[in-house]
Design a protein around this motif. Structure first.
Motif, PDB file in Angstrom:
ATOM      1  N   TYR A  86       0.794  -1.228   0.000  1.00 17.93           N
ATOM      2  CA  TYR A  86       0.000   0.000   0.000  1.00 17.93           C
ATOM      3  C   TYR A  86       0.827   1.279   0.000  1.00 17.93           C
ATOM      4  N   ASP A  87       2.073   1.192   0.405  1.00 13.05           N
ATOM      5  CA  ASP A  87       2.890   2.382   0.578  1.00 13.05           C
ATOM      6  C   ASP A  87       4.078   2.336  -0.380  1.00 13.05           C
ATOM      7  N   PRO A  88       4.148   3.240  -1.335  1.00 17.22           N
ATOM      8  CA  PRO A  88       5.243   3.218  -2.310  1.00 17.22           C
ATOM      9  C   PRO A  88       6.636   3.312  -1.678  1.00 17.22           C
ATOM     10  N   ALA A  89       6.764   4.046  -0.564  1.00 18.70           N
ATOM     11  CA  ALA A  89       8.066   4.145   0.099  1.00 18.70           C
ATOM     12  C   ALA A  89       8.509   2.772   0.606  1.00 18.70           C
ATOM     13  N   PHE A  90       7.566   2.018   1.174  1.00 23.70           N
ATOM     14  CA  PHE A  90       7.890   0.674   1.646  1.00 23.70           C
ATOM     15  C   PHE A  90       8.133  -0.261   0.465  1.00 23.70           C
ATOM     16  N   ALA A  91       7.387  -0.082  -0.610  1.00 22.69           N
ATOM     17  CA  ALA A  91       7.592  -0.920  -1.794  1.00 22.69           C
ATOM     18  C   ALA A  91       8.999  -0.711  -2.349  1.00 22.69           C
ATOM     19  N   ASP A  92       9.450   0.536  -2.384  1.00 20.02           N
ATOM     20  CA  ASP A  92      10.814   0.824  -2.840  1.00 20.02           C
ATOM     21  C   ASP A  92      11.837   0.195  -1.899  1.00 20.02           C
ATOM     22  N   LEU A  93      11.593   0.292  -0.603  1.00 22.44           N
ATOM     23  CA  LEU A  93      12.490  -0.283   0.393  1.00 22.44           C
ATOM     24  C   LEU A  93      12.596  -1.796   0.201  1.00 22.44           C
ATOM     25  N   VAL A  94      11.456  -2.464   0.102  1.00 21.38           N
ATOM     26  CA  VAL A  94      11.441  -3.917  -0.063  1.00 21.38           C
ATOM     27  C   VAL A  94      12.122  -4.301  -1.373  1.00 21.38           C
ATOM     28  N   GLY A  95      11.837  -3.564  -2.434  1.00 19.96           N
ATOM     29  CA  GLY A  95      12.469  -3.858  -3.719  1.00 19.96           C
ATOM     30  C   GLY A  95      13.985  -3.741  -3.654  1.00 19.96           C
ATOM     31  N   ALA A  96      14.476  -2.714  -3.003  1.00 26.81           N
ATOM     32  CA  ALA A  96      15.926  -2.526  -2.885  1.00 26.81           C
ATOM     33  C   ALA A  96      16.565  -3.624  -2.035  1.00 26.81           C
ATOM     34  N   ILE A  97      15.912  -3.962  -0.935  1.00 29.14           N
ATOM     35  CA  ILE A  97      16.452  -4.990  -0.045  1.00 29.14           C
ATOM     36  C   ILE A  97      16.520  -6.335  -0.757  1.00 29.14           C
ATOM     37  N   TYR A  98      15.417  -6.737  -1.361  1.00 30.80           N
ATOM     38  CA  TYR A  98      15.416  -8.048  -2.006  1.00 30.80           C
ATOM     39  C   TYR A  98      16.236  -8.051  -3.284  1.00 30.80           C
ATOM     40  N   GLY A  99      16.430  -6.889  -3.886  1.00 28.75           N
ATOM     41  CA  GLY A  99      17.346  -6.804  -5.021  1.00 28.75           C
ATOM     42  C   GLY A  99      18.763  -7.131  -4.591  1.00 28.75           C
ATOM     43  N   ARG A 100      19.191  -6.596  -3.454  1.00 30.86           N
ATOM     44  CA  ARG A 100      20.542  -6.888  -2.930  1.00 30.86           C
ATOM     45  C   ARG A 100      20.687  -8.361  -2.592  1.00 30.86           C
ATOM     46  N   ILE A 101      19.662  -8.921  -1.968  1.00 33.72           N
ATOM     47  CA  ILE A 101      19.720 -10.336  -1.596  1.00 33.72           C
ATOM     48  C   ILE A 101      19.738 -11.207  -2.851  1.00 33.72           C
ATOM     49  N   ARG A 102      18.869 -10.901  -3.815  1.00 33.05           N
ATOM     50  CA  ARG A 102      18.835 -11.677  -5.062  1.00 33.05           C
ATOM     51  C   ARG A 102      20.161 -11.588  -5.806  1.00 33.05           C
ATOM     52  N   ASP A 103      20.758 -10.394  -5.839  1.00 39.58           N
ATOM     53  CA  ASP A 103      22.040 -10.230  -6.529  1.00 39.58           C
ATOM     54  C   ASP A 103      23.112 -11.114  -5.899  1.00 39.58           C
ATOM     55  N   LYS A 104      23.182 -11.120  -4.590  1.00 41.43           N
ATOM     56  CA  LYS A 104      24.182 -11.950  -3.899  1.00 41.43           C
ATOM     57  C   LYS A 104      23.858 -13.428  -4.082  1.00 41.43           C
ATOM     58  N   ALA A 105      22.572 -13.781  -4.047  1.00 44.68           N
ATOM     59  CA  ALA A 105      22.168 -15.174  -4.268  1.00 44.68           C
ATOM     60  C   ALA A 105      22.528 -15.610  -5.685  1.00 44.68           C
ATOM     61  N   ALA A 106      22.441 -14.709  -6.660  1.00 45.08           N
ATOM     62  CA  ALA A 106      22.798 -15.047  -8.042  1.00 45.08           C
ATOM     63  C   ALA A 106      24.290 -15.340  -8.164  1.00 45.08           C
ATOM     64  N   VAL A 107      25.109 -14.583  -7.460  1.00 45.43           N
ATOM     65  CA  VAL A 107      26.549 -14.843  -7.467  1.00 45.43           C
ATOM     66  C   VAL A 107      26.817 -16.235  -6.882  1.00 45.43           C
ATOM     67  N   LEU A 108      26.152 -16.543  -5.777  1.00 44.23           N
ATOM     68  CA  LEU A 108      26.306 -17.854  -5.157  1.00 44.23           C
ATOM     69  C   LEU A 108      25.786 -18.952  -6.083  1.00 44.23           C
ATOM     70  N   ALA A 109      24.640 -18.736  -6.703  1.00 46.21           N
ATOM     71  CA  ALA A 109      24.048 -19.738  -7.605  1.00 46.21           C
ATOM     72  C   ALA A 109      24.991 -20.046  -8.763  1.00 46.21           C
ATOM     73  N   ALA A 110      25.625 -19.016  -9.313  1.00 46.09           N
ATOM     74  CA  ALA A 110      26.560 -19.223 -10.420  1.00 46.09           C
ATOM     75  C   ALA A 110      27.748 -20.077  -9.989  1.00 46.09           C
ATOM     76  N   LYS A 111      28.147 -19.924  -8.750  1.00 45.62           N
ATOM     77  CA  LYS A 111      29.274 -20.711  -8.238  1.00 45.62           C
ATOM     78  C   LYS A 111      28.846 -22.146  -7.936  1.00 45.62           C
ATOM     79  N   VAL A 112      27.662 -22.302  -7.370  1.00 44.39           N
ATOM     80  CA  VAL A 112      27.165 -23.623  -6.996  1.00 44.39           C
ATOM     81  C   VAL A 112      26.831 -24.453  -8.229  1.00 44.39           C
TER      82      VAL A 112
END
Length: 167
Positions: A86-112
């Motif tokens: 409901y709140d665009p500020a929180f949506a941006d926050l969640v998007g940024a947080i999970y973007g960082r996690i997904r990016d790091k998970a992608a690096v790990l996935a490529a190695k695994v």
């Protein structure tokens, strides 16, 4: 916010000297906890040889359980997800947080699994962890070992061949 301010033992003025809004407070908490998850992914990245995907998932879910307490950050994450709808500020926050996690998970996935699409694998890894969180917080009835056992059965029965058939 009044409950948070009271729990912190601060006056309203003192609280707002540190945080200008509820979103800023949640951002600070989230950044700290994202560091924990990213740290877990980095520790897994340092392992040689790289851990198998079941080990990766087991460690990520163990990290969820370690942060699940009554007022733990995992529970706060679920509240933030709700606010983000409901709140665009929180949506941006969640998007940024999970973007960082997904990016790091992608690096790990490529190695695994160098043969896999790292972005696709990371998206599924994050989704599985989020699903586990939802089940633990809202239903409280899923056991980590049962979840991992189900994930293993799903992959062994309906692995790569099944994914291609679904297209």
């Amino acid at each position: 916010m009044q409950d948070v301010i009271k729990e912190a033992g601060l006056s309203v003025g003192a609280f707002y000297r540190y945080f200008s809004s509820k979103a800023e407070l949640i951002r600070a908490i989230a950044e700290e906890k994202v560091g924990t998850i990213v740290g877990t992914l980095e520790q897994l990245l340092e392992q040689e040889p790289p851990p198998a995907m079941p080990v990766v998932m087991a460690e990520l879910l163990a990290q969820v359980d370690r942060n699940l307490g009554e007022d733990g950050p995992v529970r706060i994450a679920v509240q933030v997800w709700g606010e983000a709808a409901y709140d665009p500020a929180f949506a941006d926050l969640v998007g940024a947080i999970y973007g960082r996690i997904r990016d790091k998970a992608a690096v790990l996935a490529a190695k695994v699994d160098p043969a896999a699409d790292p972005a696709a694998l990371a998206a599924v890894m994050v989704g599985l962890v989020q699903g586990y969180i939802i089940q633990r917080v809202l239903a409280g009835r899923v056991d980590r070992e049962v979840y991992l056992k189900g994930l293993g059965a799903l992959m062994s029965r309906y692995g790569a061949e099944g994914a291609h058939e679904a297209r």
